[in-house]
Motif scaffolding. Structure first.
Motif, PDB file in Angstrom:
ATOM      1  N   GLU A 317       0.875  -1.139   0.053  1.00  0.00           N
ATOM      2  CA  GLU A 317       0.009  -0.094  -0.148  1.00  0.00           C
ATOM      3  C   GLU A 317       0.929   1.851  -0.039  1.00  0.00           C
ATOM      4  N   PRO A 318       1.703   1.168   1.265  1.00  0.00           N
ATOM      5  CA  PRO A 318       2.782   2.955   0.462  1.00  0.00           C
ATOM      6  C   PRO A 318       3.017   2.365  -0.646  1.00  0.00           C
ATOM      7  N   LEU A 319       3.745   1.199  -1.561  1.00  0.00           N
ATOM      8  CA  LEU A 319       4.451   1.931  -2.591  1.00  0.00           C
ATOM      9  C   LEU A 319       3.414   2.354  -2.987  1.00  0.00           C
ATOM     10  N   ARG A 320       2.109   2.136  -3.661  1.00  0.00           N
ATOM     11  CA  ARG A 320       1.321   2.381  -4.263  1.00  0.00           C
ATOM     12  C   ARG A 320       1.068   4.055  -3.941  1.00  0.00           C
ATOM     13  N   LYS A 321       0.957   4.136  -2.804  1.00  0.00           N
ATOM     14  CA  LYS A 321       1.083   5.561  -2.906  1.00  0.00           C
ATOM     15  C   LYS A 321       2.195   6.174  -3.139  1.00  0.00           C
ATOM     16  N   VAL A 322       3.320   5.892  -2.829  1.00  0.00           N
ATOM     17  CA  VAL A 322       4.517   6.804  -3.386  1.00  0.00           C
ATOM     18  C   VAL A 322       4.490   6.981  -4.788  1.00  0.00           C
ATOM     19  N   ALA A 323       3.886   6.082  -5.873  1.00  0.00           N
ATOM     20  CA  ALA A 323       4.491   5.671  -7.223  1.00  0.00           C
ATOM     21  C   ALA A 323       2.799   6.595  -7.386  1.00  0.00           C
ATOM     22  N   SER A 324       2.016   6.163  -6.847  1.00  0.00           N
ATOM     23  CA  SER A 324       1.013   7.959  -7.028  1.00  0.00           C
ATOM     24  C   SER A 324       1.127   8.597  -7.642  1.00  0.00           C
ATOM     25  N   PHE A 325       0.788   9.008  -5.645  1.00  0.00           N
ATOM     26  CA  PHE A 325       1.534  10.690  -5.730  1.00  0.00           C
ATOM     27  C   PHE A 325       2.697  11.045  -6.540  1.00  0.00           C
ATOM     28  N   CYS A 326       3.950  10.046  -6.884  1.00  0.00           N
ATOM     29  CA  CYS A 326       5.034  11.036  -7.096  1.00  0.00           C
ATOM     30  C   CYS A 326       4.596  11.272  -8.675  1.00  0.00           C
TER      31      CYS A 326
END
Length: 555
Positions: A317-326
């Motif tokens: 979940e954090p990885l998806r957020k990092v990718a999404s927000f980037c």
């Protein structure tokens, strides 16, 4: 870890040591050799005695049959021949008829024969020869004084000379009779003595044979008693002790008795028992440590299960957020950022995506043999068709040709076997040679209870020195720019094959390209048609589920 001596668990050494070199005292073999030699000496003495008895009986019997009795018969015949002579001469003297001389003439011939036979039979009998000589002297005197002169007179009328010498002839012939009687008496006594000797020899033979029988019976009893006391009883006690130890009474001591070699054997068994006791004590200690380690391992596995859950949910979940927000940052403020900032954002998004892929690959690798561990009959023909269908886009883009031999039914997990086939075929297509169209062929042959499979391609190949390295997790032979992936596909294939009881290797003689060979077990029994249909349906579902997992691994 298993406790060792370095961990403070020193093994207890048995106090009894196996005897080295020659055993102390007489061994069973030595006792047997000594007993056998003594028995042979006794038997030889008995045999010599028995032989002597037989020889003596034979000698006496031969003397009685071949000498004493024939001599007595010959003496009677000699007496009869002299009587015939006297009768013939006396009849001739009274009548003067020549026919009366026939008994005289035949008596002379018989006298000669009997005399020759008696001399032969009495060759070693001096008293008998002396009596025979006296008899012949008396017969010769009678013949010269009476028989020969009367027989020489002409016949036709009574012989006067016979009447004149009648008294003298009678006295001389009485002397002949007395000498003959004395000879017969001597020979009769010799025969009776021989009979007595023969009977004595027979009695002595019976006694000797009785003694021999008693000695043999006694020796047999001694042999059985000696074997029982020296071999059977010690072996029986040793067997009882060993049986008690084998039944679990490890504290029961093995006693030593009997000859030296049996005592040595008992001491060796006792040494082995003490060693086993020491090993069991060490094993009990090690088992206690292993139980503690098993408990720690179960707790660690539970923690790993929890970690896998966290990795599959919370970490992604954090990885998806990092990718999404980037990506949002790049889209919203892209006109305000320079090229370097845009490049940094792409690096961050790519790193997050690769991290997510890596986590999925690790999860798939850890689930082999843990989540999907139900084995059944799997039709590889159908499973391979679905695998190639799932890779149809990749096959079409690469212009590859995928062929296969008729594939059998094996025993295993359909999901994992689908991942195995898909990884091997996709790797063969991915590492194709730019100089020639990709060709992939799956072959199979029977090897006793196993099926031997081979996946061959004509790609860039693998150098022999990397044949083992490629099966290690995260080991890559190329950069990600040249060939994408995380280096986990072949490690996953090896784990799947080994979970099914097979092995996987690279054929070093195959060229050009690479040839993977692996083995799988055949089905335990041929399934019925209904069971086969059900297995195919299950395999379809498992293959569909495997497709998504395998695609993540081979990216």
């Amino acid at each position: 870890m298993i406790p060792t001596e370095e961990d403070g668990y020193s093994r207890v050494r048995p106090r009894a040591v196996a005897l080295a070199g020659r055993p102390d005292g007489w061994t069973t073999r030595r006792w047997l050799v000594a007993g056998a030699c003594a028995a042979l000496v006794v038997l030889a003495a008995l045999a010599v005695t028995g032989g002597w008895v037989f020889a003596r009986s034979t000698q006496i019997s031969n003397r009685l049959v071949d000498q004493s009795t024939p001599a007595l018969v010959a003496s009677v015949q000699l007496e009869q021949s002299l009587t015939d002579q006297e009768t013939g001469v006396r009849g001739y003297g009274l009548t003067g008829q020549p026919s009366f001389l026939d008994p005289y003439t035949s008596g002379l011939a018989q006298e000669k024969d009997s005399t020759v036979r008696l001399r032969t039979l009495l060759a070693h009998d001096k008293p008998g020869l002396a009596d025979l000589g006296r008899l012949l002297d008396s017969a010769r005197t009678w013949q010269q004084d009476f028989a020969v002169p009367v027989a020489a007179e002409p016949g036709g009328a009574p012989i006067k000379l016979a009447t004149a010498r009648a008294d003298r002839g009678k006295r001389e012939f009485d002397t002949v009779r007395a000498a003959s009687d004395h000879l017969q008496l001597t020979l009769q006594n010799a025969r009776d003595h021989a009979r007595s000797d023969l009977q004595g020899a027979r009695d002595f033979r019976d006694v000797i044979f009785s003694v021999i029988a008693l000695v043999i019976v006694a020796m047999t009893g001694l042999v059985f008693a000696g074997l029982r006391r020296g071999v059977t009883l010690p072996l029986g006690r040793l067997s009882d002790d060993v049986r008690k130890v084998a039944e679990g009474h490890f504290d029961h001591r093995v006693s030593a008795s009997g000859p030296a070699d049996l005592r040595s054997l008992a001491q060796d068994v006792e040494s082995m028992r003490e060693r086993l006791v020491a090993e069991l004590a060490f094993s009990d200690t090690a088992r206690g440590q292993l139980d503690e380690q098993a408990t720690d391992l179960r707790r660690s596995n539970a923690e790993l299960e929890q970690f896998a859950y966290v990795a599959s949910h919370d970490l992604q979940e954090p990885l998806r957020k990092v990718a999404s927000f980037c990506q949002l940052l790049q889209r919203r403020y892209g006109d305000q950022l320079d090229d370097r900032a845009g490049q940094y954002i792409e690096y961050a998004v790519d790193g997050a995506n690769r991290m997510q892929t890596l986590i999925n690959d690790l999860l798939a690798f850890s689930r082999v043999g843990r989540l999907h561990s139900d084995t059944s009959t799997v039709d590889l023909e159908q499973l391979f068709a679905r695998t190639v269908d799932a890779l149809s886009l990749t096959v079409e883009e690469a212009g590859a040709e995928v062929t296969h031999d008729p594939l059998p039914v094996v025993t295993g997990d359909g999901t994992q076997l689908g991942m195995l086939l898909q990884n091997l075929v996709s790797n063969a297509i991915k590492f194709r040679s730019p100089e020639r169209p990709a060709r992939v062929h799956v072959s199979v042959e029977r090897q006793d209870a196993l099926w031997s499979f081979a996946v061959a391609d004509n790609g860039i190949g693998i150098a022999p020195e990397f044949a083992e390295k490629v099966f290690v997790i995260f080991q890559r032979l190329h950069t990600r720019d040249a060939y994408p992936g995380n280096g986990i596909g072949l490690a996953l294939c090896k784990k799947i094959v080994e979970f099914h009881g097979g092995s996987i290797t690279i054929d070093p003689d195959h060229s050009p390209g690479t040839r993977f060979t692996f083995t799988l077990p055949g089905p335990a029994a041929a399934p019925s048609s209904d069971a086969a249909t059900a297995a195919a349906t299950i395999a379809d579902r498992e293959a569909d589920a495997a497709t998504g997992a395998a695609e993540a691994v081979t990216r």
